[in-house]
Scaffold this motif. Structure first.
Motif, PDB file in Angstrom:
ATOM      1  N   ASN A 350      26.808  34.787  81.187  1.00 45.27           N
ATOM      2  CA  ASN A 350      26.390  34.193  79.921  1.00 45.27           C
ATOM      3  C   ASN A 350      26.157  32.697  80.047  1.00 45.27           C
ATOM      4  O   ASN A 350      26.791  32.016  80.834  1.00 45.27           O
ATOM      5  CB  ASN A 350      27.380  34.502  78.787  1.00 45.27           C
ATOM      6  CG  ASN A 350      28.749  33.910  79.019  1.00 45.27           C
ATOM      7  OD1 ASN A 350      29.575  34.501  79.721  1.00 45.27           O
ATOM      8  ND2 ASN A 350      28.998  32.739  78.459  1.00 45.27           N
ATOM      9  N   LYS A 351      25.189  32.241  79.226  1.00 43.30           N
ATOM     10  CA  LYS A 351      24.970  30.797  79.134  1.00 43.30           C
ATOM     11  C   LYS A 351      26.174  30.190  78.441  1.00 43.30           C
ATOM     12  O   LYS A 351      26.828  30.831  77.621  1.00 43.30           O
ATOM     13  CB  LYS A 351      23.681  30.502  78.377  1.00 43.30           C
ATOM     14  CG  LYS A 351      23.616  31.105  76.980  1.00 43.30           C
ATOM     15  CD  LYS A 351      22.316  30.721  76.305  1.00 43.30           C
ATOM     16  CE  LYS A 351      22.188  31.337  74.923  1.00 43.30           C
ATOM     17  NZ  LYS A 351      21.655  32.704  74.918  1.00 43.30           N
ATOM     18  N   ASN A 352      26.499  28.970  78.773  1.00 37.58           N
ATOM     19  CA  ASN A 352      27.699  28.343  78.220  1.00 37.58           C
ATOM     20  C   ASN A 352      27.525  26.829  78.200  1.00 37.58           C
ATOM     21  O   ASN A 352      26.993  26.257  79.153  1.00 37.58           O
ATOM     22  CB  ASN A 352      28.910  28.692  79.114  1.00 37.58           C
ATOM     23  CG  ASN A 352      30.208  28.777  78.322  1.00 37.58           C
ATOM     24  OD1 ASN A 352      30.664  29.890  78.031  1.00 37.58           O
ATOM     25  ND2 ASN A 352      30.770  27.653  77.950  1.00 37.58           N
ATOM     26  N   SER A 365      23.570  23.922  78.876  1.00 41.00           N
ATOM     27  CA  SER A 365      23.244  23.451  80.229  1.00 41.00           C
ATOM     28  C   SER A 365      24.136  24.095  81.266  1.00 41.00           C
ATOM     29  O   SER A 365      24.308  23.564  82.368  1.00 41.00           O
ATOM     30  CB  SER A 365      23.434  21.933  80.308  1.00 41.00           C
ATOM     31  OG  SER A 365      22.634  21.295  79.343  1.00 41.00           O
ATOM     32  N   GLY A 366      24.750  25.226  80.915  1.00 42.69           N
ATOM     33  CA  GLY A 366      25.689  25.802  81.875  1.00 42.69           C
ATOM     34  C   GLY A 366      25.713  27.317  81.869  1.00 42.69           C
ATOM     35  O   GLY A 366      25.052  27.992  81.075  1.00 42.69           O
ATOM     36  N   LEU A 367      26.479  27.843  82.809  1.00 48.72           N
ATOM     37  CA  LEU A 367      26.697  29.279  82.926  1.00 48.72           C
ATOM     38  C   LEU A 367      28.188  29.500  83.124  1.00 48.72           C
ATOM     39  O   LEU A 367      28.868  28.673  83.737  1.00 48.72           O
ATOM     40  CB  LEU A 367      25.971  29.845  84.151  1.00 48.72           C
ATOM     41  CG  LEU A 367      24.445  29.813  84.151  1.00 48.72           C
ATOM     42  CD1 LEU A 367      23.931  30.206  85.542  1.00 48.72           C
ATOM     43  CD2 LEU A 367      23.882  30.758  83.090  1.00 48.72           C
ATOM     44  N   ARG A 368      28.674  30.617  82.602  1.00 56.19           N
ATOM     45  CA  ARG A 368      30.069  30.990  82.849  1.00 56.19           C
ATOM     46  C   ARG A 368      30.086  32.285  83.663  1.00 56.19           C
ATOM     47  O   ARG A 368      29.364  33.226  83.340  1.00 56.19           O
ATOM     48  CB  ARG A 368      30.785  31.190  81.506  1.00 56.19           C
ATOM     49  CG  ARG A 368      32.280  31.394  81.635  1.00 56.19           C
ATOM     50  CD  ARG A 368      32.918  31.665  80.277  1.00 56.19           C
ATOM     51  NE  ARG A 368      32.444  32.932  79.712  1.00 56.19           N
ATOM     52  CZ  ARG A 368      33.037  33.579  78.720  1.00 56.19           C
ATOM     53  NH1 ARG A 368      34.103  33.066  78.131  1.00 56.19           N
ATOM     54  NH2 ARG A 368      32.556  34.719  78.269  1.00 56.19           N
ATOM     55  N   PHE A 369      30.883  32.283  84.712  1.00 50.30           N
ATOM     56  CA  PHE A 369      31.023  33.484  85.547  1.00 50.30           C
ATOM     57  C   PHE A 369      32.482  33.922  85.569  1.00 50.30           C
ATOM     58  O   PHE A 369      33.377  33.082  85.684  1.00 50.30           O
ATOM     59  CB  PHE A 369      30.609  33.200  86.996  1.00 50.30           C
ATOM     60  CG  PHE A 369      29.164  32.841  87.172  1.00 50.30           C
ATOM     61  CD1 PHE A 369      28.162  33.764  86.887  1.00 50.30           C
ATOM     62  CD2 PHE A 369      28.795  31.592  87.633  1.00 50.30           C
ATOM     63  CE1 PHE A 369      26.821  33.439  87.061  1.00 50.30           C
ATOM     64  CE2 PHE A 369      27.463  31.256  87.810  1.00 50.30           C
ATOM     65  CZ  PHE A 369      26.466  32.182  87.524  1.00 50.30           C
TER      66      PHE A 369
END
Ligand SMILES: *Cc1c(COP(=O)(O)O)cnc(C)c1O
Length: 429
Positions: A350-352, A365-369
């Protein structure tokens, strides 16, 4: 002749009765089987958990707590809820557990109701710094009905800004302080939070939604000795059914917390969910769960290291939890375009927002893994290193504005299917 509401009502399966719903459910199973699931709030429950969710217990209505119900016929419901409570207490080494919250947000709301009056002040982590909607976001009931003040993370290293926590606590004298978030990757100093809470006379709520499995498996410090109340979700890293838990060692809070849940914010119990919670808590008490927790932490660190080795900026430079946060600003990408490209490549995340993000939540401006689901299906560091390289290839390709992105996404998707084929989940339905 049948007296059933329609033919097959009591004995025919979903495929025959409702092919439309059945088809979507089978397609979802296929999606989960073939893809790499990196959404941190997801996991893969056991077949036993699925079974517990789909029994006639779904027909039973009870309100109240075991031994003190408002409806009859509750004997078996009581057995199940008591099993879930006893297992939660044993797993988290605490004296009180409430297993009824329908979700993590409901658990938090019940704690708000137990300790606060509308308008009371609460200090919590800003959503944009990794907090959670149910911690007083202006769009949430908690943010509309309570006076919420926030702390954040330091822009330079992404760690909780304790100077700000201290300053905000001194200035606003909150009745409750909340720690724990949905996108904060590092271990939280619970003792330090408790000292600040004590100094201003606040209750400390620790929300361990994302790392409850690590706490249960002995791979993360427990908030329970420090916070007056802890909440958790059962469906993320803890690897069970969707739902929430409230835990404490302070037995004088039992009545308050019980009535915060019922009749405070909920009515009857979702008993099939409580049965499935009992199953997942029982699974987490097995010795193998400790291996899972260790593998989650090892895998999370391996994925973070691989991403960094391949030019991807990981907030705080790593993780102590099942999740990590990637900052895409140095690549000139948004979370929205990156997550869409990764999904086409078979890698779901998901974008985060990231600390200091200027993009709106729909873009970020981010992604969460997260690594919990992959770890459950058997991925170890070799697989997560491979996944990390795939992610980095896609992100670096996007950043370079490669014209052959569709080909790269398709090639990655084939690698993903080849990888997941070696780690089967449920038998094909
Ligand atoms: C996921 C999460 C919750 C609970 O969310 P629900 O969707 O309501 O179950 C609560 N707190 C935090 C910090 C979370 O990450």
């Amino acid at each position: 002749m049948t007296t059933a509401p329609h033919e097959g009502y009591f004995d025919q399966g979903l495929a025959a009765i409702d092919p439309d719903v059945h088809a979507a459910l089978i397609a979802e199973e296929d999606r989960q089987r073939d893809g790499v699931e990196l959404i941190a709030s997801e996991n893969i429950v056991s077949r036993a958990t699925l079974e517990a969710l789909g029994t006639a217990m779904v027909n039973k209505t009870v309100e109240g707590y075991p031994g003190r119900r408002y409806y009859g016929g509750a004997a078996h419901a009581d057995v199940i809820e008591t099993l879930a409570i006893d297992r939660a207490k044993a797993l988290f080494d605490c004296g009180y557990a409430n297993v009824q919250p329908h979700s993590g947000s409901q658990a938090n709301l019940a704690v708000f109701l137990a300790f606060l009056k509308p308008g009371d002040t609460v200090l919590s982590m800003d959503l944009s710094a990794g907090g959670h909607l149910s911690h007083g976001s202006s769009a949430n009931l908690t943010g509309k009905w309570f006076n919420i003040v926030h702390y954040g993370v330091r822009p330079d290293d992404g760690l909780i800004d304790f100077d700000e926590v201290l300053k905000q606590a001194g200035e606003h004298r909150p009745k409750m302080i909340i720690c724990g978030g949905s996108a904060y990757p590092r271990a939280i100093d619970f003792a330090r939070f408790r000292a600040i809470a004590d100094e201003v006379g606040a209750v400390l709520l620790a929300d361990m939604a994302h790392f409850a499995g690590l706490v249960a498996g002995g791979q993360h410090p427990s908030p329970i000795p420090h916070a007056q109340v802890s909440t958790a979700t059962t469906y993320k890293n803890l690897r069970g059914v969707r739902g929430g838990l409230i835990l404490t060692n302070q037995m004088d809070l039992e009545r308050k917390l019980n009535s915060g849940v019922f009749p405070g914010v909920q009515g009857s119990v979702i008993l099939n969910a409580v049965a499935a919670k009992a199953v997942c808590l029982g699974e987490a008490l097995r010795p193998e769960f400790k291996d899972y927790a260790l593998a989650v932490l090892t895998n999370a660190r391996a994925l973070a290291a691989t991403l960094m080795d391949n030019g991807i900026d990981v907030v705080t430079g790593g993780t102590d939890t099942p999740l990590m946060l990637v900052d895409l600003r140095n690549l000139g990408l948004t979370g929205a375009e990156a997550s869409e490209s990764l999904e086409r490549a078979g890698l779901t995340c998901n974008k985060n927002g990231v600390p200091g993000d200027t993009q709106p939540p729909t873009v970020t401006s981010g992604l969460r893994f997260g690594v919990s689901a992959g770890t459950t299906r058997g991925f170890r560091t070799a697989e997560f290193e491979a996944v990390g390289v795939m992610i980095a290839d896609v992100l670096n390709g996007l950043a370079k504005g490669k014209s052959d992105m569709p080909a790269l996404e398709a090639a990655t998707a084939r690698q993903v299917t080849a990888l997941t084929a070696n780690f089967p989940i449920y038998e094909k339905g």
